[in-house]
Structures are given as structure tokens and as C-alpha cells.
Design a protein around this motif. Structure first.
Motif, PDB file in Angstrom:
ATOM      1  N   GLN A   1      -3.041  -6.141   0.340  1.00  0.00           N
ATOM      2  CA  GLN A   1      -3.235  -4.707   0.505  1.00  0.00           C
ATOM      3  C   GLN A   1      -2.424  -3.964  -0.555  1.00  0.00           C
ATOM      4  O   GLN A   1      -1.201  -3.894  -0.462  1.00  0.00           O
ATOM      5  CB  GLN A   1      -2.807  -4.272   1.907  1.00  0.00           C
TER       6      GLN A   1
ATOM      7  N   ASN B   1      -7.719  -5.071   0.218  1.00  0.00           N
ATOM      8  CA  ASN B   1      -7.867  -3.618   0.168  1.00  0.00           C
ATOM      9  C   ASN B   1      -7.239  -3.115  -1.126  1.00  0.00           C
ATOM     10  O   ASN B   1      -6.016  -3.157  -1.289  1.00  0.00           O
ATOM     11  CB  ASN B   1      -7.232  -2.944   1.378  1.00  0.00           C
TER      12      ASN B   1
ATOM     13  N   ASN C   1      -3.735  -0.855  -1.673  1.00  0.00           N
ATOM     14  CA  ASN C   1      -4.437   0.422  -1.666  1.00  0.00           C
ATOM     15  C   ASN C   1      -3.474   1.605  -1.805  1.00  0.00           C
ATOM     16  O   ASN C   1      -2.276   1.481  -1.577  1.00  0.00           O
ATOM     17  CB  ASN C   1      -5.263   0.564  -0.390  1.00  0.00           C
ATOM     18  N   ASP C   2      -4.046   2.741  -2.202  1.00  0.00           N
ATOM     19  CA  ASP C   2      -3.324   4.017  -2.291  1.00  0.00           C
ATOM     20  C   ASP C   2      -2.145   3.963  -3.257  1.00  0.00           C
ATOM     21  O   ASP C   2      -1.027   4.372  -2.932  1.00  0.00           O
ATOM     22  CB  ASP C   2      -2.870   4.490  -0.895  1.00  0.00           C
TER      23      ASP C   2
ATOM     24  N   SER D   1       0.830  -1.196   0.000  1.00  0.00           N
ATOM     25  CA  SER D   1       0.000   0.000   0.000  1.00  0.00           C
ATOM     26  C   SER D   1       0.870   1.253   0.000  1.00  0.00           C
ATOM     27  O   SER D   1       1.967   1.268   0.564  1.00  0.00           O
ATOM     28  CB  SER D   1      -0.943  -0.004   1.210  1.00  0.00           C
TER      29      SER D   1
ATOM     30  N   ASP E   1      -8.515  -0.032  -2.311  1.00  0.00           N
ATOM     31  CA  ASP E   1      -9.025   1.343  -2.309  1.00  0.00           C
ATOM     32  C   ASP E   1      -8.015   2.332  -2.873  1.00  0.00           C
ATOM     33  O   ASP E   1      -6.799   2.119  -2.809  1.00  0.00           O
ATOM     34  CB  ASP E   1      -9.379   1.785  -0.882  1.00  0.00           C
TER      35      ASP E   1
END
Length: 133
Positions: A93, A117, A95-96, A71, A119
């Protein structure tokens, strides 16, 4: 009856594992290339030695990848179907970052996945249909 159910479950697991003909290390390196690994904020130890020492990779005692946390690490590009080649992966993960394109259906091939995740990326299309257990 229980024996038949066991065979069905084992058959499903074998089917999931059979879809990947590359190692976890190869799948990670394919991800590294596809997502611009040379430009990541942190790519410590990637493509050197044991994958369990690579930044963002966590392994179980047997050396299988159980977590990927990259992330907020400047990942740019498309996720490939190789993301489905981690039978023991529990947490993903990513994300970002700036991951774009559709979420690969192969994410549904992760039988142990509990946490996902993705996102704050540039993903398109419908969300993956993987019931997290």
C-alpha cells in the motif's frame, strides 16, 4: 506427471527469487532513498535495527516482509525494481503519495502479492499486468 509439474513450479519460484541479489533490508533502504525517506511524514525506526520494527513494515514469524503500508506518508520519487525483492509480500500500500514515473515491471515478481494499492500518485504508463491471486 505430478513430479514434472512440481519441478516446473519450483523452477519458476527459483527464477523469481534469483532475480534479486539484495536482501529485503537493502531493498527497503533503496526504496527509502529513492522515495525521499528523510522527508516522510513518519519514518520511525527506519535504518535502525530489525526491519520488522520500521514504520509501515509488517513481517511474518520468520522475519520476512509480508506487508508494506506507507500510504499517505509523503513518498516522493520513483519506485525502483527493488520493489520486486519481497517473495513473501502479501500487501503493498503506497497510495496517496507523490510517487511518479512508471510502475516497475518488477511488481510482477511478487509471487505472494494479494493486495496492491497505488492510487492517488503521479504514476505514468500502462498499469502493471500482475494477476492478483
Amino acid at each position: 506427471m505430478k513430479f514434472g509439474t512440481t519441478l516446473v513450479v519450483l523452477g519458476l519460484i527459483a527464477t523469481v527469487f534469483a532475480q534479486c541479489v539484495i536482501t529485503e533490508e537493502e531493498a527497503l533502504m533503496n526504496m527509502y532513498v529513492a522515495l525521499g525517506g528523510d522527508s516522510w511524514t513518519d519514518n520511525t525506526n527506519w535504518n535502525t535495527g530489525d526491519v520488522c520494527t520500521w514504520y509501515g513494515i509488517g513481517c511474518n514469524i520468520d522475519g520476512y516482509v509480508v506487508s508494506i503500508d506507507l500510504s499517505n506518508n509523503n513518498l516522493v520519487g520513483l519506485l525502483t525494481d527493488d520493489i520486486g525483492c519481497f517473495p513473501y509480500l502479501k500487501s503493498l500500500q503506497l497510495n496517496d503519495n507523490e510517487i511518479s514515473g512508471p510502475v516497475p515491471d518488477a511488481i510482477g515478481n511478487l509471487p505472494s502479492l494479494k493486495y496492491l494499492n497505488l492510487d492517488n500518485n503521479l504514476l505514468t504508463g500502462p498499469p502493471a499486468r500482475h494477476p492478483l491471486r
